[in-house]
Design a protein around this motif. Structure first.
Motif, PDB file in Angstrom:
ATOM      1  N   HIS A 186       0.842  -1.217   0.000  1.00 56.32           N
ATOM      2  CA  HIS A 186       0.000   0.000   0.000  1.00 56.32           C
ATOM      3  C   HIS A 186       0.869   1.257   0.000  1.00 56.32           C
ATOM      4  O   HIS A 186       0.630   2.193  -0.765  1.00 56.32           O
ATOM      5  CB  HIS A 186      -0.871   0.038   1.257  1.00 56.32           C
ATOM      6  CG  HIS A 186      -2.097  -0.807   1.185  1.00 56.32           C
ATOM      7  ND1 HIS A 186      -3.037  -0.682   0.189  1.00 56.32           N
ATOM      8  CD2 HIS A 186      -2.564  -1.775   2.005  1.00 56.32           C
ATOM      9  CE1 HIS A 186      -4.030  -1.539   0.409  1.00 56.32           C
ATOM     10  NE2 HIS A 186      -3.761  -2.217   1.490  1.00 56.32           N
ATOM     11  N   ARG A 187       1.871   1.258   0.909  1.00 54.80           N
ATOM     12  CA  ARG A 187       2.676   2.483   1.030  1.00 54.80           C
ATOM     13  C   ARG A 187       3.630   2.621  -0.166  1.00 54.80           C
ATOM     14  O   ARG A 187       3.962   3.736  -0.583  1.00 54.80           O
ATOM     15  CB  ARG A 187       3.475   2.493   2.346  1.00 54.80           C
ATOM     16  CG  ARG A 187       2.669   2.384   3.604  1.00 54.80           C
ATOM     17  CD  ARG A 187       1.519   3.355   3.744  1.00 54.80           C
ATOM     18  NE  ARG A 187       1.840   4.763   3.829  1.00 54.80           N
ATOM     19  CZ  ARG A 187       0.938   5.719   4.137  1.00 54.80           C
ATOM     20  NH1 ARG A 187      -0.321   5.396   4.410  1.00 54.80           N
ATOM     21  NH2 ARG A 187       1.278   6.980   4.162  1.00 54.80           N
ATOM     22  N   ILE A 188       4.076   1.491  -0.720  1.00 60.79           N
ATOM     23  CA  ILE A 188       4.936   1.547  -1.915  1.00 60.79           C
ATOM     24  C   ILE A 188       4.124   2.118  -3.072  1.00 60.79           C
ATOM     25  O   ILE A 188       4.557   3.027  -3.785  1.00 60.79           O
ATOM     26  CB  ILE A 188       5.479   0.146  -2.279  1.00 60.79           C
ATOM     27  CG1 ILE A 188       6.454  -0.342  -1.206  1.00 60.79           C
ATOM     28  CG2 ILE A 188       6.155   0.154  -3.653  1.00 60.79           C
ATOM     29  CD1 ILE A 188       6.847  -1.816  -1.339  1.00 60.79           C
ATOM     30  N   ASP A 189       2.907   1.586  -3.255  1.00 52.67           N
ATOM     31  CA  ASP A 189       2.072   2.088  -4.351  1.00 52.67           C
ATOM     32  C   ASP A 189       1.791   3.569  -4.177  1.00 52.67           C
ATOM     33  O   ASP A 189       1.851   4.336  -5.148  1.00 52.67           O
ATOM     34  CB  ASP A 189       0.748   1.318  -4.422  1.00 52.67           C
ATOM     35  CG  ASP A 189      -0.205   2.003  -5.390  1.00 52.67           C
ATOM     36  OD1 ASP A 189       0.077   1.967  -6.609  1.00 52.67           O
ATOM     37  OD2 ASP A 189      -1.190   2.622  -4.947  1.00 52.67           O
ATOM     38  N   LEU A 190       1.490   3.997  -2.949  1.00 50.88           N
ATOM     39  CA  LEU A 190       1.172   5.413  -2.739  1.00 50.88           C
ATOM     40  C   LEU A 190       2.364   6.291  -3.124  1.00 50.88           C
ATOM     41  O   LEU A 190       2.205   7.296  -3.837  1.00 50.88           O
ATOM     42  CB  LEU A 190       0.771   5.642  -1.269  1.00 50.88           C
ATOM     43  CG  LEU A 190       0.391   7.064  -0.891  1.00 50.88           C
ATOM     44  CD1 LEU A 190      -0.785   7.568  -1.730  1.00 50.88           C
ATOM     45  CD2 LEU A 190       0.042   7.153   0.601  1.00 50.88           C
ATOM     46  N   ALA A 191       3.548   5.894  -2.676  1.00 53.79           N
ATOM     47  CA  ALA A 191       4.744   6.682  -3.007  1.00 53.79           C
ATOM     48  C   ALA A 191       4.984   6.679  -4.517  1.00 53.79           C
ATOM     49  O   ALA A 191       5.228   7.731  -5.119  1.00 53.79           O
ATOM     50  CB  ALA A 191       5.960   6.129  -2.274  1.00 53.79           C
ATOM     51  N   LEU A 192       4.914   5.494  -5.136  1.00 51.76           N
ATOM     52  CA  LEU A 192       5.197   5.404  -6.580  1.00 51.76           C
ATOM     53  C   LEU A 192       4.169   6.187  -7.388  1.00 51.76           C
ATOM     54  O   LEU A 192       4.501   6.848  -8.382  1.00 51.76           O
ATOM     55  CB  LEU A 192       5.211   3.943  -7.037  1.00 51.76           C
ATOM     56  CG  LEU A 192       6.353   3.065  -6.534  1.00 51.76           C
ATOM     57  CD1 LEU A 192       6.245   1.662  -7.111  1.00 51.76           C
ATOM     58  CD2 LEU A 192       7.712   3.656  -6.886  1.00 51.76           C
ATOM     59  N   TRP A 193       2.905   6.112  -6.971  1.00 54.11           N
ATOM     60  CA  TRP A 193       1.832   6.825  -7.682  1.00 54.11           C
ATOM     61  C   TRP A 193       2.099   8.338  -7.635  1.00 54.11           C
ATOM     62  O   TRP A 193       2.033   9.024  -8.654  1.00 54.11           O
ATOM     63  CB  TRP A 193       0.503   6.480  -7.026  1.00 54.11           C
ATOM     64  CG  TRP A 193      -0.719   7.056  -7.646  1.00 54.11           C
ATOM     65  CD1 TRP A 193      -1.086   7.006  -8.958  1.00 54.11           C
ATOM     66  CD2 TRP A 193      -1.767   7.756  -6.969  1.00 54.11           C
ATOM     67  NE1 TRP A 193      -2.304   7.623  -9.126  1.00 54.11           N
ATOM     68  CE2 TRP A 193      -2.738   8.082  -7.918  1.00 54.11           C
ATOM     69  CE3 TRP A 193      -1.983   8.115  -5.636  1.00 54.11           C
ATOM     70  CZ2 TRP A 193      -3.910   8.775  -7.595  1.00 54.11           C
ATOM     71  CZ3 TRP A 193      -3.151   8.793  -5.314  1.00 54.11           C
ATOM     72  CH2 TRP A 193      -4.095   9.121  -6.281  1.00 54.11           C
ATOM     73  N   LEU A 194       2.442   8.821  -6.430  1.00 54.65           N
ATOM     74  CA  LEU A 194       2.714  10.263  -6.303  1.00 54.65           C
ATOM     75  C   LEU A 194       3.975  10.650  -7.079  1.00 54.65           C
ATOM     76  O   LEU A 194       4.084  11.761  -7.594  1.00 54.65           O
ATOM     77  CB  LEU A 194       2.861  10.647  -4.825  1.00 54.65           C
ATOM     78  CG  LEU A 194       1.575  10.538  -3.989  1.00 54.65           C
ATOM     79  CD1 LEU A 194       1.874  10.734  -2.499  1.00 54.65           C
ATOM     80  CD2 LEU A 194       0.522  11.554  -4.449  1.00 54.65           C
ATOM     81  N   MET A 195       4.930   9.713  -7.180  1.00 55.40           N
ATOM     82  CA  MET A 195       6.186   9.996  -7.906  1.00 55.40           C
ATOM     83  C   MET A 195       6.024   9.821  -9.418  1.00 55.40           C
ATOM     84  O   MET A 195       6.970  10.079 -10.167  1.00 55.40           O
ATOM     85  CB  MET A 195       7.296   9.046  -7.428  1.00 55.40           C
ATOM     86  CG  MET A 195       7.715   9.239  -5.985  1.00 55.40           C
ATOM     87  SD  MET A 195       8.804   7.893  -5.423  1.00 55.40           S
ATOM     88  CE  MET A 195      10.412   8.511  -5.949  1.00 55.40           C
TER      89      MET A 195
END
Ligand SMILES: NC(=O)c1ccc[n+]([C@@H]2O[C@H](COP(=O)([O-])OP(=O)(O)OC[C@H]3O[C@@H](n4cnc5c(N)ncnc54)[C@H](O)[C@@H]3O)[C@@H](O)[C@H]2O)c1
Length: 364
Positions: A186-195
């Motif tokens: 979840h947190r990896i996806d959130l970071a990657l999505w924002l990046m």
């Protein structure tokens, strides 16, 4: 489009988290959950009664054959995500599959390829994008307020939060891994999505299990995954991401989530409040030589649930977010983290094989 009415016919497989999928679809006036499937007949009956769903199946493949569904949610233990997603795609359904997409990248790739060939949608339930703060932050980042993002840190730690200790979440053959594949995604996806989903190239990872393995030994329970994972990732655009995920760690907080982005013109943070499941978001920048802090004040308009978004995208023929390709990128990253942890050295993403990662998975 709906096969027999103006409503999309939806079916949900797995009635733990799957109950949330049912409620999400029921919130859309052009979606109808017509059937549920779960291998546990008692749990199935209780969920069907609670949610008011008449048709129930203990074999999801029978549901797929009989119900002429448009949309299927897969919300079972991770091991069954691939076979059930493939079966639903081959039955002509669009699929919303729970996170993690699969046990490893090879499975995820097969799922993405099958969806493409079948010309059906495959969305991954990266539900932490669908909070008001995350949704609003994505809009802020898209406006360019951060400039170029060159570093990020994304974490989810629990002091003691081992889901169903002794159950499937802690078994490698059913879950594929521990908190990294469970919370970390979840947190990896959130970071990657924002990046903007940069391409990961190199990974240095470590996995540890000191607290859970000791508990399992004392309580005579099965547990063969990590209880904490960390990683440093380098992307093709030069940016780096630090990842931390745990179910058990000696920290003050019961539950701690935080995602930070560092950009050339600004930074941001999204984090949980009061060790729970409410969030806040702040942005940090400079204006006319002054340092400026901004706080997002919800309600922020326009944040749907993942389920509502999926239905809308199908009905309006518009792209959905949380795509199979993004799910696959996360799985490639996870394979590389586990492989790096096992090897004790950096791993080139794509060179990681699940077999190597699993067989030599890291001990301290
Ligand atoms: N997006 C989120 O925020 C979120 C939250 C919780 C769980 N999840 C994910 O949802 C999935 C399910 O987790 P859960 O917490 O609901 O687990 P759970 O154990 O509570 O429920 C899983 C259900 O699936 C059923 N099941 C098992 N094998 C099956 C099969 N082959 N066919 C049909 N049904 C089967 C079980 O009987 C059980 O009722 C996992 O992949 C998990 O990672 C996502």
């Amino acid at each position: 489009m709906a096969k027999s009415s103006d409503k999309l016919r939806c079916g949900v497989i797995g009635v733990g988290m799957g109950k949330g999928h049912v409620k999400g679809y029921q919130s859309h006036k052009r979606a109808e959950v017509v059937a549920l499937a779960d291998v546990d007949p008692n749990r199935l009956k209780a969920a069907a009664t609670e949610l008011g769903i008449a048709r129930q199946y203990t074999d999801p493949l029978v549901m797929l054959r009989k119900e002429n569904l448009d949309v299927v949610s897969v919300a079972t233990p991770n091991k069954f995500h691939k076979p059930l997603t493939l079966a639903a795609l081959e039955a002509g359904c669009h699929v919303l599959c729970e996170k993690p997409m699969a046990m490893n990248a090879a499975e995820a790739r097969e799922m993405a390829d099958t969806a493409e060939k079948a010309k059906r949608r495959l969305m991954i339930n990266f539900s932490y994008r669908f909070t008001e703060q995350s949704w609003a932050l994505k809009g802020q980042v898209a406006s360019g307020i951060l400039g170029d993002i060159y570093f990020a840190r994304t974490i989810w730690h629990r002091r003691r939060g081992l889901p169903g200790f002794g159950g499937w979440f802690g078994k490698k053959d059913l879950a594929g891994g521990g908190p990294l594949i469970d919370l970390g995604v979840h947190r990896i996806d959130l970071a990657l999505w924002l990046m903007g989903y940069p391409r990961p190239v190199w990974v240095m990872g470590g996995t540890y299990d000191p607290i859970a393995s000791e508990l399992a030994r004392k309580q005579g329970r099965e547990f063969d995954v990590e209880d904490l994972a960390v990683a440093m990732v380098r992307f093709d655009n030069g940016a780096m991401l630090e990842i931390e995920a745990s179910w058990a760690a000696n920290i003050a907080e019961r539950e701690m989530m935080e995602t930070r982005l560092f950009g050339t013109r600004g930074g941001l943070v999204q984090r949980n409040l009061n060790e729970g499941y409410a969030y806040e978001a702040e942005l940090y920048t400079e204006r006319e030589g002054c340092q400026f802090d901004m706080k997002l004040h919800p309600p922020v308009p326009g944040c749907p649930s993942a389920y509502y978004h999926f239905i809308e995208s199908i009905l309006n023929n518009t792209p959905h977010v949380a795509t199979a390709q993004e799910g696959l990128t996360v799985m490639e990253l996870l394979d590389a983290i586990y492989a790096s942890a096992a090897a004790g050295e950096p791993i080139h993403v794509g060179a990681a094989t699940p077999a190597a990662g699993r067989a030599r998975r890291g001990k301290r």
